[in-house]
Write an enzyme that holds these catalytic residues in place. Structure first.
Site, PDB file in Angstrom:
ATOM      1  N   LYS A  80       0.813  -1.219   0.000  1.00  0.00           N
ATOM      2  CA  LYS A  80       0.000   0.000   0.000  1.00  0.00           C
ATOM      3  C   LYS A  80       0.848   1.272   0.000  1.00  0.00           C
ATOM      4  CE  LYS A  80      -1.009   0.335   4.983  1.00  0.00           C
ATOM      5  NZ  LYS A  80      -0.307   1.523   5.388  1.00  0.00           N
ATOM      6  N   ASP A  81       2.134   1.133   0.310  1.00  0.00           N
ATOM      7  CA  ASP A  81       2.998   2.314   0.256  1.00  0.00           C
ATOM      8  C   ASP A  81       3.531   2.573  -1.146  1.00  0.00           C
ATOM      9  OD1 ASP A  81       2.715   2.572   2.952  1.00  0.00           O
ATOM     10  OD2 ASP A  81       4.607   1.573   3.462  1.00  0.00           O
ATOM     11  N   ARG A 128      -8.166   9.194   3.912  1.00  0.00           N
ATOM     12  CA  ARG A 128      -9.144   8.136   3.663  1.00  0.00           C
ATOM     13  C   ARG A 128      -9.788   7.700   4.970  1.00  0.00           C
ATOM     14  NH1 ARG A 128      -8.810   2.962   4.647  1.00  0.00           N
ATOM     15  NH2 ARG A 128      -6.597   3.102   5.136  1.00  0.00           N
ATOM     16  N   ARG A 129      -8.944   7.447   5.990  1.00  0.00           N
ATOM     17  CA  ARG A 129      -9.499   7.016   7.278  1.00  0.00           C
ATOM     18  C   ARG A 129     -10.282   8.143   7.929  1.00  0.00           C
ATOM     19  NH1 ARG A 129      -3.891   4.043   8.837  1.00  0.00           N
ATOM     20  NH2 ARG A 129      -4.376   2.026   7.916  1.00  0.00           N
ATOM     21  N   ARG A 146       1.349  10.662  12.778  1.00  0.00           N
ATOM     22  CA  ARG A 146       2.202   9.854  11.897  1.00  0.00           C
ATOM     23  C   ARG A 146       3.172   9.046  12.732  1.00  0.00           C
ATOM     24  NH1 ARG A 146       5.888  12.024   7.936  1.00  0.00           N
ATOM     25  NH2 ARG A 146       6.382   9.816   7.907  1.00  0.00           N
ATOM     26  N   ARG A 152       2.848   5.634  17.252  1.00  0.00           N
ATOM     27  CA  ARG A 152       1.444   6.060  17.302  1.00  0.00           C
ATOM     28  C   ARG A 152       0.771   5.600  18.592  1.00  0.00           C
ATOM     29  NH1 ARG A 152      -0.900   6.014  11.159  1.00  0.00           N
ATOM     30  NH2 ARG A 152       1.117   5.845  10.171  1.00  0.00           N
ATOM     31  N   CYS A 239      -1.492  11.243  -3.478  1.00  0.00           N
ATOM     32  CA  CYS A 239      -1.670  11.029  -2.049  1.00  0.00           C
ATOM     33  C   CYS A 239      -2.441  12.146  -1.367  1.00  0.00           C
ATOM     34  CB  CYS A 239      -0.311  10.878  -1.418  1.00  0.00           C
ATOM     35  SG  CYS A 239       0.710  12.248  -1.913  1.00  0.00           S
TER      36      CYS A 239
END
Ligand code: SAH
Length: 788
Positions: A80-81, A128-129, A146, A152, A239
């Site tokens: 996904k990165d 998105r989240r 981040r 986190r 992005c």
């Protein structure tokens, strides 16, 4: 063989890479596998949202560099990165089975999302989240967060956040599944495309390694990963945009759930499609999403060169547009009429790289439609006459983007009209042919020259300037009379219009000698003869004269419009902006005022802005008389519903003082709302006759002249100064008085004060208008022309 595997140094990245490495070691004991930790920009810069520092690709670029140089042979990443498109020469091995693709919520104290208190604070760095969470719970407050999983989790405690969202896959791999409070099901939150997949990246030609890796792959996993990545490419997401996709096997086929939204989260769209081909699934989902989310694209016909030849409908679209894509052929002034916040994109010459450029324009149009409600594609002439407008419309339709087309004035007919050539005329030409000399292949091969040679209709060739010799030759060969009238019209409908006429057999030579620039039209037919009588355009009083109009503010100057209406080529240049200075007005103060003087529109606007800000309106001027310097200021005052009681006999300040002086008495209070930097000449005269108060109510602030072209300024035929401050600013920008000023260049001044400022700057020869208005300035120049 020794195989070096590159990875980032985070705990998660290492665990992932070690898993891969262990599997390879077990399966291929004859080879050595070694892990190399590579630090990436994404690891170094931790304190800013990803999209601010360069977005996707940040965690992989350095690893890819080493792969390309064969310093390492395999890169292991979270898929996904990975950016939607890989660098040339690199590929992914077929996908290995996927970890849990879902997002997971970790809450500090609450057992579920539903039970979070009103206004709870959730940390995430992903739009998105964030936007999907807000769709579920609009009351939540999202803060940017981040860092790797440990960071986190730590920040959640330190900052007392109510919760954070992470990928379940990472938590599982780290053995932290017990920290998960709640899995977010895809119906609630569509994960990032390919979340849970590992990306095994290596050089395309490293087929040996690719085969070794393939042994662990899984067909369904590969199809799902392909579909999700294809969606990312199709939708053209970067992005900055919230984007998600999840493909799952379903009844022997696949289902793709996709999500995409506006950058600011103002709109989110979802689509679900089923099928078996990953590319088609992606294309279908992207199309559905676009049809929900995309604004409309309007193909606006801009007309052939004169910005006033756009249609009323087209102009409205331009004024309302959020984004305008324009090119070399669309009239240059039109984009300047858009809203200040409208994004304007020059898409350049279309015929530099025909196929590639057009493709890029199509993609840009689609991408901008996803970003804005109203996108205008501004085209020269009529959008569907050889402008490739049809191709753009087809691409939009294909992409599911709603579009409309505003037809317009084509150079093919209007260009002739401006050259004094009616395209049809009774007894001369009963019809016309419009042809292109430039096309996908050899356009001339598609033209039936025999038929043209026989017809008595006017022939118009577009895009043919470089082929004028060939075209005339082919017509002559086909039997057309060499004496047929013909013309080439260059830059039609503009002040640079030039027309070269000759008979058919001599046209090419004549055009070559005249060195006409493109764009140009070739016209063949008897109607060309009518130009002798009907050429009105080049007879306009200021046709082709180049005029410089310095102005305050960015709106089109009325003076410039008047000059253009006389055929001039006008460059407007902004040298200042008006900033209003609020004045503390009150009903009591105004009651005591006998007269108010206005010498400019800006003074009027600023005064009424202050009046409104004080909660008053024009009724508070019931006992006050109003004097204005001239009729145009008077007209402006009428827009506020007020008639001036007195207008100066001639529009200048000494006449205003004289006229007003006659009616003033010593006890009268007179207010003069004026520019802060304006001189005190009116006060100096009138203070003896009344109680005079100046009210500095606006400021004319200098702005660096952006579009200023000193060569144009020094060589144009006329330059117009409408205030002292623009005179000073232009001369300051030039550094000296150009030699041509006063001889080839007429310097026109609006009135005595402006002339005085010009003289002070060293301009000796000035043509002064006899009253302070754009009309008077144009009149002065025309009168001078007549004398010459
Ligand atoms: N859609 C446009 C034509 C685009 S093709 C229209 O309807 O006018 C580009 C060609 O149009 C140029 O090569 C030239 O032949 C012609 N053209 C466009 N504007 C022109 C102008 N102002 N003067 C002369 N020819 C022009």
């Amino acid at each position: 063989m020794k195989i070096k595997i590159g990875t980032r140094g985070s705990k998660l990245a290492l665990i992932q890479t070690e898993t891969v490495c262990d599997k390879l070691r077990q399966a291929y004991p004859e080879h050595t596998f070694e892990i190399e930790i590579i630090s990436t920009k994404g690891d170094v810069v931790q304190n800013r949202p990803l999209h601010e520092i360069g977005g996707s690709g940040l965690f992989v670029r350095e690893i890819e560099q080493k792969l390309l140089q064969d310093e390492i042979q395999l890169g292991v990443h979270s898929m996904k990165d990975m950016p939607a498109v890989l660098p040339e020469g690199l590929v992914f091995a077929k996908a290995w089975p996927r970890e849990d693709p879902r997002d997971a919520l970790i809450l500090r104290e609450t057992p579920s999302l539903q039970e979070l208190p009103q206004g709870a604070v959730i940390g995430t760095g992903s739009k998105r989240r964030a936007f999907q969470l807000l769709a579920l719970r609009p009351d939540l407050r999202i803060v940017n967060l981040r860092g790797n999983v440990d960071t986190r989790l730590r920040k959640m405690e330190e900052q007392k956040l109510d919760g954070i969202v992470l990928a379940a896959a990472g938590l599982h791999r780290l053995g932290l599944q017990q920290r998960i409070t709640q899995y977010l099901e895809p119906a609630q939150m569509i994960p990032s495309p390919t979340q849970g997949f590992l990306a095994l990246e290596c050089r395309r030609e490293n087929t040996g390694l690719l085969q070794m890796l393939q042994a662990f792959s899984e067909e369904n996993a590969e199809t799902t990963a392909q579909a999700e990545r294809a969606f990312l490419r199709e939708i053209g997401a970067d992005c900055h945009m919230p984007v998600g996709a999840l493909c799952t096997p379903q009844n022997g086929a696949f289902r793709l759930d996709a999500l995409y939204g506006r950058e600011d989260g103002s709109r989110l769209a979802r689509a679900s499609v089923t099928g078996s081909d990953p590319q088609r699934l992606a294309a279908q989902a992207a199309r559905r999403i676009r049809s929900q989310l995309a604004g409309t694209v309007c193909l606006v016909s801009g007309g052939p060169g004169d910005s006033e030849l756009v249609t009323v409908k087209g102009l409205r679209q331009i004024r309302e547009a959020d984004c305008i894509l324009y090119d070399r052929l669309s009239p240059a002034e039109l984009p300047t009429l858009a809203k200040p916040q409208c994004e304007k994109i020059f898409v350049g010459k279309q015929n530099a790289h025909p196929s590639m450029r057009q493709d890029a324009i199509n993609r840009l149009l689609i991408a901008k439609a996803m970003q804005y409600d109203k996108v205008v594609r501004l085209k020269g002439g009529d959008a569907y006459v050889f402008g490739r407008g049809g191709e753009e419309a087809l691409a939009l339709r294909e992409a599911g983007v709603p579009f409309s087309v505003i037809p317009g004035v084509s150079s093919a007919t209007a260009g002739l009209a401006c050259a004094g050539i009616p395209i049809t005329h009774r007894g001369i030409a009963s019809g016309f042919h419009v042809l292109t000399a430039h096309g996908q292949t050899d356009a001339l091969a598609d033209i039936d020259f025999d038929a043209l040679a026989k017809s008595r209709e006017t022939c118009v060739f577009l895009m043919g300037l470089s082929k004028v010799g060939e075209i005339t030759q082919r017509l002559l060969q086909a039997g057309m009379d060499g004496q047929t009238d013909a013309a080439v019209i260059s830059c039609a409908a503009t002040p640079r219009q030039r027309v070269c006429t000759a008979d058919l057999q001599h046209l090419a030579k004549a055009v070559e000698a005249a060195c006409l620039p493109s764009p140009a039209l070739i016209v063949v037919g008897g109607v060309v003869r009518l130009r002798d009588k009907l050429n009105f355009f080049e007879k306009q009083p200021l046709f082709g004269k180049r005029c410089l109009v310095p102005k305050i503010g960015t709106r089109p100057a009325p003076l410039a419009q008047k000059l253009r209406a006389c055929g001039a080529e006008v460059q407007e240049v902004t040298v200042g902006e008006i900033v209003q200075i609020p004045a503390a007005l009150s009903a009591e103060k105004l009651q005591a005022v006998r007269w108010i003087l206005f010498t400019s529109r800006n003074g009027i606007d600023a005064f009424f802005a202050s009046l409104q800000a004080a909660g008053l309106d024009s009724r508070s001027l019931a006992n006050t008389k109003i004097a204005v310097i001239g009729h145009s200021t008077g007209r402006h005052l009428r827009q506020y519903g007020l008639h001036p009681d007195l207008t100066a006999e001639t529009a200048n300040s000494s006449s205003l003082c004289q006229t007003l002086g006659r009616v003033l008495s010593l006890s009268d209070t007179v207010w003069y709302p004026k520019a802060a930097q304006a001189d005190h000449s009116i006060r100096d005269v009138l203070a003896a006759f009344c109680h005079f108060e100046e009210l500095p109510i606006y400021e004319n602030r200098p702005v660096p002249p952006k579009e200023f072209d000193p060569t144009f300024a020094a060589s144009c035929e006329a330059v117009f100064f409408t205030c002292a401050s623009s005179a000073k600013r232009v001369l300051q920008a030039l550094g000296h008085v150009p030699a041509a000023w006063g001889t080839q260049t007429t310097v026109v001044s609006i009135g005595p004060k402006c002339s005085a400022a010009l003289r002070q700057c060293g301009v000796a020869s000035i043509l002064e208008a006899d009253s302070a208005s754009p009309d008077a300035m144009v009149k002065a120049l025309l009168a001078q022309q007549k004398l010459q």
